[in-house]
Design an enzyme around this catalytic site. Structure first.
Site, PDB file in Angstrom:
ATOM      1  N   GLY A  91     -52.848 -76.993 -30.743  1.00 27.32           N
ATOM      2  CA  GLY A  91     -51.961 -76.929 -31.906  1.00 27.32           C
ATOM      3  C   GLY A  91     -52.584 -76.287 -33.128  1.00 27.32           C
ATOM      4  N   HIS A 135     -61.791 -80.965 -42.354  1.00 25.38           N
ATOM      5  CA  HIS A 135     -61.145 -80.566 -43.609  1.00 25.38           C
ATOM      6  C   HIS A 135     -60.831 -81.760 -44.502  1.00 25.38           C
ATOM      7  CE1 HIS A 135     -59.735 -76.465 -41.773  1.00 25.38           C
ATOM      8  NE2 HIS A 135     -61.009 -76.476 -42.106  1.00 25.38           N
TER       9      HIS A 135
HETATM   10  P1  NAD Z   1     -51.198 -73.664 -38.533  1.00 29.63           P
HETATM   11  O1  NAD Z   1     -49.944 -74.072 -39.263  1.00 29.63           O
HETATM   12  O2  NAD Z   1     -51.875 -72.419 -38.941  1.00 29.63           O
HETATM   13  O3  NAD Z   1     -50.864 -73.511 -36.977  1.00 29.63           O
HETATM   14  C1  NAD Z   1     -50.160 -74.476 -36.257  1.00 29.63           C
HETATM   15  C2  NAD Z   1     -50.124 -74.057 -34.790  1.00 29.63           C
HETATM   16  O4  NAD Z   1     -49.497 -75.102 -34.075  1.00 29.63           O
HETATM   17  C3  NAD Z   1     -49.338 -72.771 -34.508  1.00 29.63           C
HETATM   18  O5  NAD Z   1     -50.082 -71.930 -33.626  1.00 29.63           O
HETATM   19  C4  NAD Z   1     -48.066 -73.260 -33.818  1.00 29.63           C
HETATM   20  O6  NAD Z   1     -47.583 -72.356 -32.830  1.00 29.63           O
HETATM   21  C5  NAD Z   1     -48.539 -74.553 -33.188  1.00 29.63           C
HETATM   22  N1  NAD Z   1     -47.479 -75.553 -33.033  1.00 29.63           N
HETATM   23  C6  NAD Z   1     -46.410 -75.795 -33.838  1.00 29.63           C
HETATM   24  N2  NAD Z   1     -45.680 -76.817 -33.365  1.00 29.63           N
HETATM   25  C7  NAD Z   1     -46.315 -77.248 -32.231  1.00 29.63           C
HETATM   26  C8  NAD Z   1     -46.046 -78.277 -31.278  1.00 29.63           C
HETATM   27  N3  NAD Z   1     -44.981 -79.080 -31.384  1.00 29.63           N
HETATM   28  N4  NAD Z   1     -46.891 -78.407 -30.227  1.00 29.63           N
HETATM   29  C9  NAD Z   1     -47.988 -77.597 -30.088  1.00 29.63           C
HETATM   30  N5  NAD Z   1     -48.276 -76.600 -30.952  1.00 29.63           N
HETATM   31  C10 NAD Z   1     -47.451 -76.430 -32.016  1.00 29.63           C
HETATM   32  O7  NAD Z   1     -52.178 -74.908 -38.592  1.00 29.63           O
HETATM   33  P2  NAD Z   1     -53.728 -74.965 -38.322  1.00 29.63           P
HETATM   34  O8  NAD Z   1     -54.140 -73.963 -37.314  1.00 29.63           O
HETATM   35  O9  NAD Z   1     -54.080 -76.389 -38.151  1.00 29.63           O
HETATM   36  O10 NAD Z   1     -54.237 -74.457 -39.732  1.00 29.63           O
HETATM   37  C11 NAD Z   1     -55.296 -74.946 -40.196  1.00 29.63           C
HETATM   38  C12 NAD Z   1     -55.022 -75.636 -41.551  1.00 29.63           C
HETATM   39  O11 NAD Z   1     -53.804 -76.369 -41.683  1.00 29.63           O
HETATM   40  C13 NAD Z   1     -56.038 -76.662 -41.734  1.00 29.63           C
HETATM   41  O12 NAD Z   1     -56.689 -76.386 -42.914  1.00 29.63           O
HETATM   42  C14 NAD Z   1     -55.349 -78.011 -41.828  1.00 29.63           C
HETATM   43  O13 NAD Z   1     -56.056 -78.839 -42.698  1.00 29.63           O
HETATM   44  C15 NAD Z   1     -54.042 -77.654 -42.335  1.00 29.63           C
HETATM   45  N6  NAD Z   1     -52.896 -78.549 -42.084  1.00 29.63           N
HETATM   46  C16 NAD Z   1     -53.015 -79.888 -41.782  1.00 29.63           C
HETATM   47  C17 NAD Z   1     -51.876 -80.666 -41.559  1.00 29.63           C
HETATM   48  C18 NAD Z   1     -52.011 -82.146 -41.216  1.00 29.63           C
HETATM   49  O14 NAD Z   1     -52.955 -82.784 -41.627  1.00 29.63           O
HETATM   50  N7  NAD Z   1     -51.088 -82.704 -40.426  1.00 29.63           N
HETATM   51  C19 NAD Z   1     -50.614 -80.096 -41.631  1.00 29.63           C
HETATM   52  C20 NAD Z   1     -50.514 -78.731 -41.962  1.00 29.63           C
HETATM   53  C21 NAD Z   1     -51.663 -77.970 -42.158  1.00 29.63           C
END
Ligand code: NAD
Length: 234
Positions: free
Chosen positions: A175, A109
């Site tokens: 995650g 992404h």
């Molecule tokens: P999402 O927010 O949809 O899902 C996050 C998942 O992580 C959930 O299932 C949740 O239960 C789990 N989770 C939360 N805290 C956790 C922890 N401490 N340990 C383990 N699991 C945990 O995110 P996704 O599935 O990555 O969604 C995809 C989209 O989100 C992508 O397009 C991505 O680019 C974007 N995104 C990226 C970032 C980043 O770069 N850090 C941050 C937010 C979203």
């Protein structure tokens, strides 16, 4: 079961949650506070580029101020020590895998670290602050945007990812909520090609039925535990 050789790993926002970067779909997540249509689509960018760039300027600053956690470090250790290939694919646009020491990370992404010209596709290191009038260093068009894949756009590196899913013996999803395609389909693709599948997530994801095995809890605990077991058993 025979020991895996090629391991393919997909990470999502959950692996960076304990580094202080908000997830998207959890309660209190980014999409409960903002409308993704305004901030993560080409149409939203065309409507209000200043608003979109401000949001990503803030996200980039948050990423720069964050540090990798034990889960990122455990995957870097695995990539360094495993006897076979470890393909690491992330949906995250942060650089915490790289800063933890991962030598090769596939950012499907995109990344906060580069800017992209919407006119000519030139890439360059992202400035601290992007503004709508910033000219592209190659073609001079004032069309600077973050180098992240928005809804409706095609993710990067799908050929390389497809090859890894077809040849891995073990697919591990860490995650991620399993709701954003095509990433949400990777477990079934790998499984259809004969891989075992493992989910490491805070809670069962939307795709829980696609995994042969699952461990639930915080990534900073369950990922290092899994890596330690794997390296001890090899
Ligand atoms: P999402 O927010 O949809 O899902 C996050 C998942 O992580 C959930 O299932 C949740 O239960 C789990 N989770 C939360 N805290 C956790 C922890 N401490 N340990 C383990 N699991 C945990 O995110 P996704 O599935 O990555 O969604 C995809 C989209 O989100 C992508 O397009 C991505 O680019 C974007 N995104 C990226 C970032 C980043 O770069 N850090 C941050 C937010 C979203």
């Amino acid at each position: 079961m025979s020991k895996p050789r090629h391991i393919a790993i997909l990470t999502g926002a959950g692996i960076s949650a304990e580094s202080g970067l908000g997830t998207f779909r959890d309660v209190g997540g980014i999409w409960s506070r903002y409308d993704w249509r305004d901030l993560a689509t080409p149409e939203g960018f065309a409507r209000d580029p200043a608003f979109v760039l401000d949001f990503y300027n803030w996200r980039r600053e948050t990423v720069r101020a964050s540090e990798p956690n034990e889960a990122h470090r455990a995957l870097a250790l695995l990539q360094g020590e495993w006897h076979g290939p470890v393909t690491l694919v992330t949906q995250n646009v942060d650089d915490l895998h790289e800063r933890a020491g991962s030598p090769d990370v596939i950012h499907m992404h995109g990344t906060h670290l580069t800017a992209l010209c919407a006119a000519c596709n030139q890439r360059w290191p992202a400035p601290e602050v992007m503004r709508p009038a910033d000219p592209c260093p190659a073609c001079d068009a004032p069309r600077t945007r973050p180098d992240v894949v928005w809804f409706g756009e095609t993710p990067y590196h799908l050929d390389r990812i497809g090859a890894a899913l077809a040849s891995c013996d073990l697919f591990v999803s860490i995650g991620t909520s399993g709701t954003v395609y095509p990433a949400a389909g990777f477990a079934s693709t790998a499984r259809a090609a004969g891989a075992r599948t493992l989910e490491l997530n805070l809670e069962p994801s939307g795709n829980a039925g696609l995994f042969d095995e699952a461990h639930h809890g915080k990534a900073s605990r369950i990922v290092p535990d899994w890596v330690a077991r794997l390296l001890a058993e090899r």
